[in-house]
Design a protein around this motif. Structure first.
Motif, PDB file in Angstrom:
ATOM      1  N   SER A 186      21.496  37.137  13.965  1.00 51.32           N
ATOM      2  CA  SER A 186      20.403  37.349  14.774  1.00 51.32           C
ATOM      3  C   SER A 186      19.874  35.649  14.690  1.00 51.32           C
ATOM      4  O   SER A 186      19.659  35.059  13.499  1.00 51.32           O
ATOM      5  CB  SER A 186      19.191  38.252  14.087  1.00 51.32           C
ATOM      6  OG  SER A 186      18.181  38.227  14.782  1.00 51.32           O
ATOM      7  N   GLY A 187      19.208  35.187  15.753  1.00 54.48           N
ATOM      8  CA  GLY A 187      18.500  33.960  15.856  1.00 54.48           C
ATOM      9  C   GLY A 187      19.651  32.879  16.073  1.00 54.48           C
ATOM     10  O   GLY A 187      19.019  31.593  15.856  1.00 54.48           O
ATOM     11  N   GLY A 201      21.024  31.858  18.805  1.00 57.39           N
ATOM     12  CA  GLY A 201      20.966  31.314  20.064  1.00 57.39           C
ATOM     13  C   GLY A 201      22.209  31.936  21.071  1.00 57.39           C
ATOM     14  O   GLY A 201      22.012  31.361  22.120  1.00 57.39           O
ATOM     15  N   LYS A 202      22.483  32.871  20.839  1.00 61.57           N
ATOM     16  CA  LYS A 202      23.468  33.880  21.635  1.00 61.57           C
ATOM     17  C   LYS A 202      22.515  34.107  23.071  1.00 61.57           C
ATOM     18  O   LYS A 202      22.885  33.907  24.133  1.00 61.57           O
ATOM     19  CB  LYS A 202      23.833  35.271  21.270  1.00 61.57           C
ATOM     20  CG  LYS A 202      24.516  35.169  19.947  1.00 61.57           C
ATOM     21  CD  LYS A 202      24.969  36.569  19.280  1.00 61.57           C
ATOM     22  CE  LYS A 202      23.724  37.583  18.897  1.00 61.57           C
ATOM     23  NZ  LYS A 202      22.908  36.915  17.881  1.00 61.57           N
ATOM     24  N   THR A 203      21.365  34.895  22.861  1.00 62.98           N
ATOM     25  CA  THR A 203      20.689  35.040  24.118  1.00 62.98           C
ATOM     26  C   THR A 203      20.087  33.754  24.741  1.00 62.98           C
ATOM     27  O   THR A 203      20.237  33.789  25.940  1.00 62.98           O
ATOM     28  CB  THR A 203      19.406  35.949  23.508  1.00 62.98           C
ATOM     29  OG1 THR A 203      19.774  36.990  22.867  1.00 62.98           O
ATOM     30  CG2 THR A 203      18.503  36.304  24.646  1.00 62.98           C
ATOM     31  N   THR A 204      19.819  32.722  24.001  1.00 55.33           N
ATOM     32  CA  THR A 204      19.413  31.571  24.712  1.00 55.33           C
ATOM     33  C   THR A 204      20.484  30.897  25.599  1.00 55.33           C
ATOM     34  O   THR A 204      20.305  30.785  26.859  1.00 55.33           O
ATOM     35  CB  THR A 204      19.180  30.317  23.421  1.00 55.33           C
ATOM     36  OG1 THR A 204      18.233  30.968  22.886  1.00 55.33           O
ATOM     37  CG2 THR A 204      18.623  29.304  24.263  1.00 55.33           C
TER      38      THR A 204
HETATM   39  N1  LIG Z   1      10.855  31.577  24.045  1.00 53.63           N
HETATM   40  C1  LIG Z   1      10.835  31.145  22.805  1.00 53.63           C
HETATM   41  N2  LIG Z   1      10.016  30.160  22.260  1.00 53.63           N
HETATM   42  C2  LIG Z   1      10.475  29.477  21.052  1.00 53.63           C
HETATM   43  N3  LIG Z   1      11.620  29.956  20.371  1.00 53.63           N
HETATM   44  C3  LIG Z   1      12.406  30.908  20.715  1.00 53.63           C
HETATM   45  C4  LIG Z   1      12.250  31.401  22.088  1.00 53.63           C
HETATM   46  N4  LIG Z   1      13.173  32.397  22.175  1.00 53.63           N
HETATM   47  C5  LIG Z   1      14.052  32.013  21.282  1.00 53.63           C
HETATM   48  N5  LIG Z   1      13.656  31.194  20.401  1.00 53.63           N
HETATM   49  C6  LIG Z   1      14.242  30.794  18.992  1.00 53.63           C
HETATM   50  O1  LIG Z   1      15.427  30.203  19.291  1.00 53.63           O
HETATM   51  C7  LIG Z   1      16.399  30.704  18.369  1.00 53.63           C
HETATM   52  C8  LIG Z   1      17.448  31.317  19.009  1.00 53.63           C
HETATM   53  O2  LIG Z   1      17.140  32.512  19.697  1.00 53.63           O
HETATM   54  P1  LIG Z   1      17.919  33.808  20.404  1.00 53.63           P
HETATM   55  O3  LIG Z   1      17.134  34.471  21.081  1.00 53.63           O
HETATM   56  O4  LIG Z   1      18.771  32.894  21.300  1.00 53.63           O
HETATM   57  O5  LIG Z   1      18.819  34.310  19.340  1.00 53.63           O
HETATM   58  P2  LIG Z   1      20.053  35.182  19.307  1.00 53.63           P
HETATM   59  O6  LIG Z   1      21.186  34.694  18.826  1.00 53.63           O
HETATM   60  O7  LIG Z   1      20.051  36.131  20.724  1.00 53.63           O
HETATM   61  O8  LIG Z   1      19.381  36.264  18.192  1.00 53.63           O
HETATM   62  P3  LIG Z   1      19.249  38.102  18.313  1.00 53.63           P
HETATM   63  O9  LIG Z   1      20.407  38.552  17.839  1.00 53.63           O
HETATM   64  O10 LIG Z   1      17.996  38.262  17.201  1.00 53.63           O
HETATM   65  O11 LIG Z   1      18.778  38.459  19.395  1.00 53.63           O
HETATM   66  C9  LIG Z   1      15.871  31.407  17.492  1.00 53.63           C
HETATM   67  O12 LIG Z   1      15.371  30.518  16.388  1.00 53.63           O
HETATM   68  C10 LIG Z   1      14.611  31.830  17.980  1.00 53.63           C
HETATM   69  O13 LIG Z   1      13.469  32.011  17.181  1.00 53.63           O
END
Ligand SMILES: Nc1ncnc2c1ncn2[C@@H]1O[C@H](COP(=O)(O)OP(=O)(O)OP(=O)(O)O)[C@@H](O)[C@H]1O
Ligand SMILES: Nc1ncnc2c1ncn2[C@@H]1O[C@H](COP(=O)(O)OP(=O)(O)OP(=O)(O)O)[C@@H](O)[C@H]1O
Ligand SMILES: [Mg+2]
Ligand SMILES: [Mg+2]
Lengths: 269, 265, 311, 352, 352
Positions: free
Chosen positions: E43-44, E46-49
């Motif tokens: 989690s967190g 950066g996958k979704t990003t």
């Molecule tokens: N809109 C936003 N504003 C600021 N920080 C963000 C935003 N969206 C995500 N982040 C931060 O960017 C980082 C990557 O987030 P992301 O959502 O890409 O993670 P993820 O791998 O998809 O996690 P998960 O498995 O929980 O969905 C995290 O530290 C998150 O807190």
């Protein structure tokens, strides 16, 4: 992404224009008004004994009403959330009906209850205690304000108590907690946010309530009535504006507190 | 021997007492509006005379209030829904400031808002003497409720995803606003409209100052009748108010329920 | 066709009949309006730049103030000549249409067997606790008249309100109801048993509304006061205003006032059978007049003192 | 911590909810002193209902009896049953610190302060929360909260410990490690415990015995290996792990044979007369094509880390899933030999 | 359905959020036409990003470039990128029927009505939702919703399909069966797809290649077997499955030996100089005590259904977890022989 912000701007523009023209500008002008009579006018509510008295009256009354509303609304709300009986939805809907009544109606209701020909007078006379009337004094105002505050509190507490996680109470009971301990350790902490939000709204509404006091034409002067009298009876606009500012700041502060301390519970208030 | 704990009888009694306190005045006033003589009570017989008299003297206020409330709902929808969307999506500080400002008319006493409006626009005689003047006051007062209710719906996480889904499928702003967002916030729109409607129908603080003898609304008429009419007439008038507002209230609540069920959220 | 009148409440002085008559005779609609004299004046001042009202009906002292504020304009209606000197502004800024005598309007039934009070002093008796009402002396003209009346009756003068103020202070023990607008209907319904009010309201209740109401002229004496009308300065419908003002002073209009037990300003308008329903002239002998100009001048001082000391 | 070991008897217990739903059919079940029993079953099968009846949070239907160590507690309120409970979302008191949460039951009982402090300290060590005593639940991770809930429940030395899906709220990785930890802790406490779950891995890892439930009834009770290897019911077989269904026609049925890729496998006499049989993916052996083996074609090969899942097509059966060790050489498209030890075939119809 | 197969290039893409969070470090990544790539990480990370950058829902930092089939789409709004997206909670339009949801993109594009109807019908068949066309999303099960979301996304014949944890909202049993189904479907569509997940089983089952992410960076890219067997990084090793850590002292280190229950195992030269090594539970072989094997005592034996997990204590290592076939005879208290094929030892420090 400036195209997005342009789009959002266009969406907000009509409301912003309307609001600026019909509220912001007039009110800014109003707030400048007391200055014409000297800066001291802004503080008239503190310096003139009569206004100060009226302010203290209003504060005291609102606090008392808030307290009573929270206690009664909380107890009734919890009871309604937990007790199952036929016609409960109907009762809840009837109990929240007064939310849509104007203050004047509630003033009238208090006259029907506590006026010289009121229900209470009939009952006390029948009991041989003489005709008890309370509509036109502090008591009348108190019950009037209570009447319009209770529905909101009951609705809020019923919703909050229904939404509450029953497992917390079960956990406490499994550890041997008595009824009182459950109330103290589970219910009160769980409902603290709701209480804060609801209390602030009730307080703000009581501070600004006008219709009820107006109808009861009580001798007990509250700030909205003082303000109204200054404006309509004595055409003292500067002072009316100054009192408005005071009242506005107090109610805004308590609503602000409600929104920021309690978050979503106060939304739509 | 039921384990799920019983409610103490004391609490039940208190609930009953509070219910009586809340409901008795409504019942009393309905009764008082229908009897010949309030002090004699039911013994004096039932009559529709007082209601007739109310409609005679104050009939116009009922229509005026209903029309005003409908216009107010329409206006706050037109102004408020797009604004709620903008505020929900914008992350700028100006948006937050505007949002806070927008809620001020709820906090500032209605008398003050009315006073400000009169001082600012009172000399526009046609405007001052028309219902439009009252409508403007009601709009200013109810707009924050609409914006807040609908805005909360727009802010919901699912809705952000819905909008993104529509975008990923190629929908333009107009298409997704009408086709996706509006239906999704419909329950909030109905709830907001209900709130605006009841607020406008019951508004007294502003209206008492804004009205002229020609532009009287239901609550203004009510205050008048309470101050100077027989108790039976005041009660009959209250009864008329209930008859006007109840169907609308319950109708809209039913509609909201229906939409909620239809969407199955 | 509208003419807006500030302070023409249908439940007061039978404005209801008058408004109906105006409508049938002149075709002008006068919407009912429930302000009291003070409120009307304040509203006119607030709207001075762009008045809403065309005419106004005021207690005499408020009319004098209105003239000072410049919110009324001069108009001499038909029948102007019949109005006695002293009951009109020489230029026509205001003129009396009828007068009334201050006293107690008593709903005998609502007293539930207690004796009808005969004097100002009676009202202070604990017997009448919760039964008394009077309109706000700091705002309503009728309230101010009552205050001046009791002040004079208890030995005060327009320069010395102390006896009056003391009286109101003492009266608070009986928990009076103090409405801001006319409370005629509340007396009828018994909500208020004893109201400081004019003779005409009491007679109307007794003879027209058939209530068991008595009018009492207090033993210590009381006051007669004129009620006047004015045209509002820059009235939106000045023509209609003239028609209304002409009508209320016409024979027909004045007869309507008389039928409603108001002493019409044009004395010839009082019919015999109506006169017979008034209390005997010997009672009315205790009703005095005062210098209304002076009464207007000291009103602000009294109001402030009342608000400070009594409330 | 010395804890009492109590036998629990549930006798003819049934529950009909106010709306008429039969949450639990009449059920009889005994849990030995010190035993950890898992209630396992799909959603809505009545696990929670049974647990809450034992806890005293619901009133059972008339005629039901619940005994703790021989004492009838059916009419006793939960406060006086002497149970400890761990809830799915832990139900920690949010306004209290970790120490206050754990000590809550002792405070309620008016235990002297220094004894309270000693017990809480002991438990904090037991569940390895040292250093977190003054944190609030919101500041803890899911696993830490779960341990606080457990410590709070055992602090009052309950006669029976009841756990309702205590691991469900955790994410997959954490769940796996806490599962072992919880098993370890329960064994160390040696307390009579009833553990509700719908995850067979969790039940297998934690419990001494499993009671598998379906539609308000207990279908089978026994230890994990027995249920997995000799399920008394196809539902139990399918619930405890993946299964393939093998069909046979009347001819094969009459001769008690099973067609398997051209081979006719001889079935144990116990399977005679059963037209369909079950087999677990890991019981299908895949090797080179040789005599004594059926013939199958590899349709899909999924690498799952510790093992490889093969999807096989046979001429005389529907697609089969087999699991082989990860170094197995079979590739997609290969024709392979397939074998099943006949004793591994499980019945597909209910054993009477 | 014939779908386009587009190559996706992510070149030096980075994302800094408005609040200063670095959601993604500069990243370069290519996805071949028709390939299914999984973005895997905690989690967190950066996958979704990264996914949202590819979709066009977020604006990347200056200097970033995204190419679809060689065309630079960095500045293109999502509406015109020609992507299809499946969201975690599906984001189905609640007021529309299944058919209307699937056909939404076609309606938006003004596709003629009968063509719309034909395409929707085809897709309903493809995802096996026949008979449910007129239901609303609220009336569907989680798995059905997921399939509607997929059909809706592919209805517009996207160039690239993006899936953000499409299975996370489902319960464990359903997830497992839908996983295989989704893998099957993607392979049938043969579309370029990027699949975000934090579940390694899911990634292994669905994707052709995996990109493992940690703290905003891609740590390793490769197919599942490579990542599992030859992780380039201990983080990758631990994320894809369970591992045991084995330590060795300086003396053993110098001679590149590993102490294992009294035995000194000779390590491959590639492991020289690494003071700690990793080994997977299924790579620990347990047999009778004999020469060439270390000595270990079974502390705990957990029956897990298809296999048995043994907890072993060794004199010269911390507790080890081993997984053996379910019929393995080892019992608690037994002293057993332990062996590890040296090639199965994995590095515990980052390979440069
Ligand atoms: N809109 C936003 N504003 C600021 N920080 C963000 C935003 N969206 C995500 N982040 C931060 O960017 C980082 C990557 O987030 P992301 O959502 O890409 O993670 P993820 O791998 O998809 O996690 P998960 O498995 O929980 O969905 C995290 O530290 C998150 O807190
Ligand atoms: N308070 C209640 N009123 C009515 N029916 C109920 C109530 N609680 C549970 N049920 C019903 O009783 C049956 C058994 O429910 P129970 O909660 O015991 O299942 P469960 O096995 O714990 O399921 P889950 O795994 O979803 O928690 C279900 O059909 C459920 O709908
Ligand atoms: Mg359950
Ligand atoms: Mg994510």
């Amino acid at each position: 992404m400036s195209s997005t912000s342009r789009l959002l701007g266009a969406c907000a523009a009509p409301a912003a224009a309307f609001f600026s023209a019909f509220w912001l500008l007039p009110v800014v002008r109003l707030f400048a008004l007391p200055a014409e009579k000297g800066w001291a006018t802004y503080f008239a509510v503190l310096t003139d004994g009569r206004y100060l008295h009226s302010l203290l009256n209003t504060l005291g009354l609102s606090l008392a009403v808030t307290l009573a509303t929270l206690v009664l609304g909380g107890l009734v709300g919890i009871t309604l959330a937990r007790q199952r009986f036929a016609g409960k939805p109907l009762l809840l809907s009837l109990l929240t009906l007064p939310l849509s009544f104007p203050g004047v109606i509630i003033g009238f209701f208090i006259i029907l209850l506590g006026g010289r020909q009121g229900l209470v007078a009939d009952v006390t006379e029948w009991l041989g205690l003489g005709r008890t009337t309370f509509a036109y004094g502090l008591t009348g105002l108190f019950f009037g304000y209570l009447y319009f505050s209770l529905p909101r509190a009951i609705a809020t507490y019923t919703a909050a108590a229904t939404a509450m996680d029953p497992q917390l109470e079960e956990a406490a009971r499994s550890l041997g907690a008595s009824r009182w301990r459950v109330a103290r350790d589970v219910w009160i902490p769980e409902l603290a946010q709701t209480t804060l939000a609801c209390g602030a709204i009730v307080f703000a509404t009581s501070m600004g309530a006008f219709g009820t006091a107006f109808t009861l034409a009580s001798k007990f002067e509250v700030l909205p009535i003082t303000l109204y009298n200054e404006f309509t009876n004595y055409a003292n606009f500067a002072l009316a504006a100054s009192l408005s500012i005071t009242l506005g700041i107090i109610t805004w502060l308590s609503l602000f507190l409600a929104r920021h301390a309690a978050g979503p519970a106060a939304a739509g208030a | 021997m039921a384990h799920p704990r019983q409610i103490p009888p004391l609490l039940l009694a208190l609930t009953a007492l509070v219910s009586v306190f809340m409901l008795a005045p409504i019942a009393l006033s309905v009764l008082a509006g229908l009897v010949n003589n309030y002090s004699t009570g039911l013994a004096s017989g039932l009559t529709l005379r007082w209601i007739g008299e109310v409609l005679d003297v104050y009939g116009g206020t009922v229509a005026a209030s209903l029309l005003l409330a409908l216009l107010c709902v329409a206006g706050s929808l037109l102004l408020g829904v797009p604004c709620a969307y903008a505020l929900a999506r914008s992350r700028s500080r100006w948006a937050r400031l505007f949002e806070e400002l927008l809620t001020l008319p709820v906090a500032v006493p209605g008398l003050a808002t009315a006073l400000a409006l009169i001082l600012a626009y009172g000399q526009l005689r046609e405007f001052r003497q028309s219902f439009a003047f009252i409508l403007v006051g009601h709009l200013v007062f109810t707009l924050p409720f609409m914006v807040r209710t609908v805005g909360a719906a727009f802010r919901r996480h699912e809705l952000l995803a819905l909008e993104e889904a529509a975008r990923s499928l190629g929908a333009s702003f107009g298409q997704r606003f009408i086709g996706v967002l509006m239906p999704a916030v419909l329950p909030a729109i109905v709830a907001g409209s209900l709130m605006v409607f009841t607020l406008s129908v019951g508004e007294f603080n502003l209206t008492w100052m804004l009205h002229t003898p020609l532009t009287r609304t239901l609550p203004v008429g009510l205050a008048d009748s309470y101050a100077s009419m027989r108790i039976e007439i005041g009660s009959a008038y209250t009864l008329v108010f209930l008859l006007v507002i109840l169907p609308v209230l319950w109708g809209l609540q039913w509609l909201a329920h229906l939409i909620e069920k239809h969407h199955g959220t | 066709q509208n003419a807006i009148c500030y302070n023409c409440p249908p439940e007061w002085a039978d404005w209801a009949s008058q408004i109906k008559a105006i409508k049938t005779k002149t075709g002008i609609t006068v919407p009912p309006d429930n302000k009291n004299s003070g409120q009307s004046l304040a509203q006119m001042v607030a709207e001075k730049a762009s008045p809403v009202a065309d005419v106004t009906y005021l207690g005499v002292t408020f009319a004098i103030q209105a003239q000072k504020e410049g919110v009324v304009t001069a108009y001499k209606p038909a029948g102007w000549a019949d109005i006695p000197e002293g009951l009109k502004d020489p230029q026509g800024h205001w003129f009396t249409i009828h007068s009334g005598t201050m006293g107690f309007m008593v709903n005998v039934d609502a007293l539930k067997g207690k004796p009808v009070p005969k004097s100002w002093a009676d009202l202070l008796k604990p017997d009448y606790k919760g039964l008394i009402g009077y309109l706000d002396p700091a705002s309503a003209f009728v309230g101010y008249v009552g205050a001046v009346a009791v002040n004079q009756a208890r030995g005060g003068t327009l320069d010395n309100f102390t006896p009056g103020i003391d009286y109101f202070k003492a009266l608070q023990k009986n928990e009076p109801i103090v409405p801001k607008q006319t409370a005629y209907a509340r007396v009828l319904s018994g909500e208020i048993a004893i109201l400081l009010d004019y003779d005409f309201n009491a007679y109307r209740a007794r003879y027209k509304d058939k209530a068991n109401v008595q009018f009492v002229i207090p033993a210590e004496g009381t006051l007669v006061v004129p009620y006047v009308m004015s045209q509002v300065a820059n009235a939106p419908h000045a023509d209609n205003a003239h028609k209304v003002l002409d009508f209320v002073l016409s024979d027909e209009g004045q007869a309507l006032w008389a039928n409603a037990y108001l002493r019409p300003v044009r004395a010839n308008a009082m019919p015999k059978e109506i006169q017979a329903r008034f209390l005997p002239a010997s009672e009315y002998a205790r009703a005095k007049t005062v210098d209304y100009g002076k009464m207007a001048a000291v009103q602000k001082g009294f109001s402030d003192r009342y608000l400070k000391d009594v409330q | 911590m010395e804890l009492e070991r109590t036998r629990v008897d549930v006798i003819d217990c049934a529950k009909t909810y106010a709306d008429g739903t039969r949450g639990l059919q009449p059920t009889t079940l005994s849990i030995e002193p010190g035993e950890v029993l898992a209630l396992l079953g799909p959603s809505g099968c009545g696990k929670t209902t049974l647990l809450r009846l034992i806890a005293g949070l619901e009133t059972p239907d008339a005629g039901s009896r619940i005994l703790f160590g021989g004492e009838d507690v059916t009419a006793l309120a939960i406060e006086r049953r002497g149970i400890g409970m761990v809830f799915q979302h832990y139900a920690l008191f949010p306004q209290m610190s970790v120490a206050a949460n754990i000590g809550y039951g002792l405070r309620i009982r008016g235990v002297p302060l220094d004894e309270q402090r000693r017990t809480v300290g002991e438990l904090v060590d037991l569940v390895r929360l040292g250093g977190l005593e003054n944190k609030r639940p919101a500041e803890l991770s899911g696993g830490q909260r779960q341990r606080v809930a457990l410590a709070r429940a055992v602090a009052v030395r309950p006669r029976v410990l009841l756990l309702d899906e205590p691991l469900t709220a955790l994410d997959a990785k954490l769940k796996e490690s806490l599962r072992d930890e919880l098993a370890e802790l329960l064994r160390r406490l040696h307390i009579t415990a009833i553990h509700v779950t719908h995850d067979q891995q969790e039940a297998l890892a934690i419990a001494d015995r499993l009671a598998v439930m379906q539609a308000g009834r207990i279908v089978q009770v026994g230890d994990g290996e027995t249920l997995y290897r000799r399920p008394g019911h196809p539902f139990v077989a399918a619930f405890l792990g993946r299964v393939n269904t093998l069909k046979r026609d009347t001819q094969a049925l009459m001769r008690n044979l099973l067609p398997l890729g051209g081979l006719l496998l001889e079935c144990p006499p116990a399977r005679a007369g059963q037209s369909a049989l079950l087999v677990r993916p890991e019981d299908i052996e895949i090797g080179p094509l040789q005599s004594g083996a059926g013939q199958a074609v590899v349709q899909r090969r999924s690498f799952l880390g510790d093992r490889v899942q093969l999807t096989l097509s046979l001429t005389d059966q529907a697609l089969l899933q087999a699991e082989v060790p990860r170094d197995h050489p079979a590739q997609v498209g290969d024709t392979v030999g397939i074998r099943i030890v006949p004793e591994r075939l499980m019945p597909c119809e209910e054993a009477v």
